[in-house]
Design a protein around this motif. Structure first.
Motif, PDB file in Angstrom:
ATOM      1  N   ILE A  33       0.853  -1.184   0.000  1.00 56.64           N
ATOM      2  CA  ILE A  33       0.000   0.000   0.000  1.00 56.64           C
ATOM      3  C   ILE A  33       0.892   1.238   0.000  1.00 56.64           C
ATOM      4  O   ILE A  33       1.881   1.299   0.730  1.00 56.64           O
ATOM      5  CB  ILE A  33      -0.892   0.005   1.260  1.00 56.64           C
ATOM      6  CG1 ILE A  33      -1.831  -1.196   1.238  1.00 56.64           C
ATOM      7  CG2 ILE A  33      -1.672   1.303   1.373  1.00 56.64           C
ATOM      8  CD1 ILE A  33      -2.549  -1.408   2.554  1.00 56.64           C
ATOM      9  N   VAL A  34       0.535   2.220  -0.796  1.00 52.70           N
ATOM     10  CA  VAL A  34       1.224   3.507  -0.763  1.00 52.70           C
ATOM     11  C   VAL A  34       0.719   4.231   0.482  1.00 52.70           C
ATOM     12  O   VAL A  34      -0.486   4.386   0.674  1.00 52.70           O
ATOM     13  CB  VAL A  34       0.932   4.335  -2.026  1.00 52.70           C
ATOM     14  CG1 VAL A  34       1.529   5.728  -1.913  1.00 52.70           C
ATOM     15  CG2 VAL A  34       1.445   3.617  -3.267  1.00 52.70           C
ATOM     16  N   VAL A  35       1.641   4.642   1.337  1.00 51.76           N
ATOM     17  CA  VAL A  35       1.247   5.374   2.544  1.00 51.76           C
ATOM     18  C   VAL A  35       1.587   6.845   2.367  1.00 51.76           C
ATOM     19  O   VAL A  35       2.642   7.200   1.844  1.00 51.76           O
ATOM     20  CB  VAL A  35       1.910   4.793   3.812  1.00 51.76           C
ATOM     21  CG1 VAL A  35       1.323   3.435   4.140  1.00 51.76           C
ATOM     22  CG2 VAL A  35       3.415   4.696   3.677  1.00 51.76           C
ATOM     23  N   LEU A  36       0.632   7.670   2.780  1.00 49.69           N
ATOM     24  CA  LEU A  36       0.778   9.116   2.621  1.00 49.69           C
ATOM     25  C   LEU A  36       0.531   9.824   3.942  1.00 49.69           C
ATOM     26  O   LEU A  36      -0.364   9.427   4.697  1.00 49.69           O
ATOM     27  CB  LEU A  36      -0.236   9.644   1.599  1.00 49.69           C
ATOM     28  CG  LEU A  36      -0.129   9.126   0.174  1.00 49.69           C
ATOM     29  CD1 LEU A  36      -1.324   9.594  -0.646  1.00 49.69           C
ATOM     30  CD2 LEU A  36       1.173   9.583  -0.457  1.00 49.69           C
ATOM     31  N   PRO A  37       1.273  10.871   4.220  1.00 46.65           N
ATOM     32  CA  PRO A  37       0.999  11.671   5.415  1.00 46.65           C
ATOM     33  C   PRO A  37      -0.401  12.289   5.336  1.00 46.65           C
ATOM     34  O   PRO A  37      -0.939  12.516   4.248  1.00 46.65           O
ATOM     35  CB  PRO A  37       2.061  12.767   5.364  1.00 46.65           C
ATOM     36  CG  PRO A  37       3.119  12.253   4.456  1.00 46.65           C
ATOM     37  CD  PRO A  37       2.428  11.353   3.477  1.00 46.65           C
ATOM     38  N   LYS A  38      -0.984  12.560   6.469  1.00 41.86           N
ATOM     39  CA  LYS A  38      -2.342  13.109   6.549  1.00 41.86           C
ATOM     40  C   LYS A  38      -2.507  14.386   5.731  1.00 41.86           C
ATOM     41  O   LYS A  38      -3.574  14.640   5.186  1.00 41.86           O
ATOM     42  CB  LYS A  38      -2.715  13.359   8.004  1.00 41.86           C
ATOM     43  CG  LYS A  38      -4.151  13.772   8.202  1.00 41.86           C
ATOM     44  CD  LYS A  38      -4.534  13.699   9.646  1.00 41.86           C
ATOM     45  CE  LYS A  38      -5.950  14.143   9.894  1.00 41.86           C
ATOM     46  NZ  LYS A  38      -6.966  13.410   9.168  1.00 41.86           N
ATOM     47  N   LYS A  62      -1.887   8.764  12.372  1.00 42.19           N
ATOM     48  CA  LYS A  62      -1.037   8.988  13.539  1.00 42.19           C
ATOM     49  C   LYS A  62       0.355   9.427  13.088  1.00 42.19           C
ATOM     50  O   LYS A  62       0.692   9.357  11.919  1.00 42.19           O
ATOM     51  CB  LYS A  62      -0.907   7.698  14.361  1.00 42.19           C
ATOM     52  CG  LYS A  62      -2.228   7.133  14.843  1.00 42.19           C
ATOM     53  CD  LYS A  62      -2.022   5.904  15.701  1.00 42.19           C
ATOM     54  CE  LYS A  62      -1.436   4.754  14.925  1.00 42.19           C
ATOM     55  NZ  LYS A  62      -1.299   3.517  15.662  1.00 42.19           N
ATOM     56  N   ARG A  63       1.166   9.805  14.047  1.00 44.63           N
ATOM     57  CA  ARG A  63       2.534  10.226  13.732  1.00 44.63           C
ATOM     58  C   ARG A  63       3.521   9.075  13.707  1.00 44.63           C
ATOM     59  O   ARG A  63       4.595   9.180  13.137  1.00 44.63           O
ATOM     60  CB  ARG A  63       2.998  11.262  14.736  1.00 44.63           C
ATOM     61  CG  ARG A  63       2.266  12.577  14.551  1.00 44.63           C
ATOM     62  CD  ARG A  63       2.959  13.652  15.323  1.00 44.63           C
ATOM     63  NE  ARG A  63       4.337  13.785  14.917  1.00 44.63           N
ATOM     64  CZ  ARG A  63       4.829  14.778  14.206  1.00 44.63           C
ATOM     65  NH1 ARG A  63       4.045  15.732  13.814  1.00 44.63           N
ATOM     66  NH2 ARG A  63       6.105  14.831  13.901  1.00 44.63           N
ATOM     67  N   SER A  64       3.188   7.956  14.357  1.00 44.44           N
ATOM     68  CA  SER A  64       4.125   6.834  14.360  1.00 44.44           C
ATOM     69  C   SER A  64       3.386   5.508  14.182  1.00 44.44           C
ATOM     70  O   SER A  64       2.258   5.343  14.641  1.00 44.44           O
ATOM     71  CB  SER A  64       4.940   6.812  15.657  1.00 44.44           C
ATOM     72  OG  SER A  64       4.096   6.625  16.764  1.00 44.44           O
ATOM     73  N   TYR A  65       4.041   4.609  13.482  1.00 44.88           N
ATOM     74  CA  TYR A  65       3.507   3.285  13.176  1.00 44.88           C
ATOM     75  C   TYR A  65       4.638   2.280  13.265  1.00 44.88           C
ATOM     76  O   TYR A  65       5.810   2.621  13.070  1.00 44.88           O
ATOM     77  CB  TYR A  65       2.954   3.228  11.744  1.00 44.88           C
ATOM     78  CG  TYR A  65       1.663   3.971  11.542  1.00 44.88           C
ATOM     79  CD1 TYR A  65       0.460   3.298  11.560  1.00 44.88           C
ATOM     80  CD2 TYR A  65       1.653   5.344  11.327  1.00 44.88           C
ATOM     81  CE1 TYR A  65      -0.736   3.972  11.367  1.00 44.88           C
ATOM     82  CE2 TYR A  65       0.471   6.024  11.133  1.00 44.88           C
ATOM     83  CZ  TYR A  65      -0.724   5.328  11.159  1.00 44.88           C
ATOM     84  OH  TYR A  65      -1.893   6.002  10.969  1.00 44.88           O
ATOM     85  N   PHE A  66       4.275   1.052  13.489  1.00 42.27           N
ATOM     86  CA  PHE A  66       5.222  -0.039  13.334  1.00 42.27           C
ATOM     87  C   PHE A  66       4.920  -0.663  11.983  1.00 42.27           C
ATOM     88  O   PHE A  66       3.786  -1.044  11.705  1.00 42.27           O
ATOM     89  CB  PHE A  66       5.071  -1.091  14.433  1.00 42.27           C
ATOM     90  CG  PHE A  66       5.960  -2.280  14.210  1.00 42.27           C
ATOM     91  CD1 PHE A  66       7.299  -2.220  14.527  1.00 42.27           C
ATOM     92  CD2 PHE A  66       5.462  -3.435  13.632  1.00 42.27           C
ATOM     93  CE1 PHE A  66       8.133  -3.299  14.287  1.00 42.27           C
ATOM     94  CE2 PHE A  66       6.282  -4.516  13.393  1.00 42.27           C
ATOM     95  CZ  PHE A  66       7.617  -4.449  13.727  1.00 42.27           C
TER      96      PHE A  66
END
Length: 92
Positions: A33-38, A62-66
């Motif tokens: 999946i392409v992840v994008l900042p909010k 959120k600001r952090s993910y694993f």
């Protein structure tokens, strides 16, 4: 798949840099999946271009993910420039 940097929200940089990074890792499109900042929620051209390319994407809330696995494609040209071969669709 992480394709963004500080310049990516700008229209030119999105299409010439971020999308180029996505194109060079197209073998991962169906599995990642392409992840994008909010902040990208407000950039319709970014979201619509991912839809046109049939890429699954997710806006990060959120600001952090694993993350277990991350595809981080290299830039295809120096910042502020673009790889013309990728832009016009020539295999690189």
């Amino acid at each position: 798949i992480w394709i963004t940097d500080n310049w990516s929200p700008a229209y030119f940089h999105w299409f010439t840099e971020a999308i180029s990074r996505l194109i060079v890792c197209e073998e991962f499109h169906k599995d990642y999946i392409v992840v994008l900042p909010k902040t990208f929620e407000k950039y319709n051209y970014a979201i619509e271009s991912l839809k046109i390319l049939n890429c699954n994407y997710q806006i990060l809330e959120k600001r952090s993910y694993f993350v277990e696995k991350l595809v981080l494609p290299s830039h295809t040209a120096t910042i502020g420039n673009y790889n013309a071969n990728i832009i016009i669709g020539i295999s690189v």
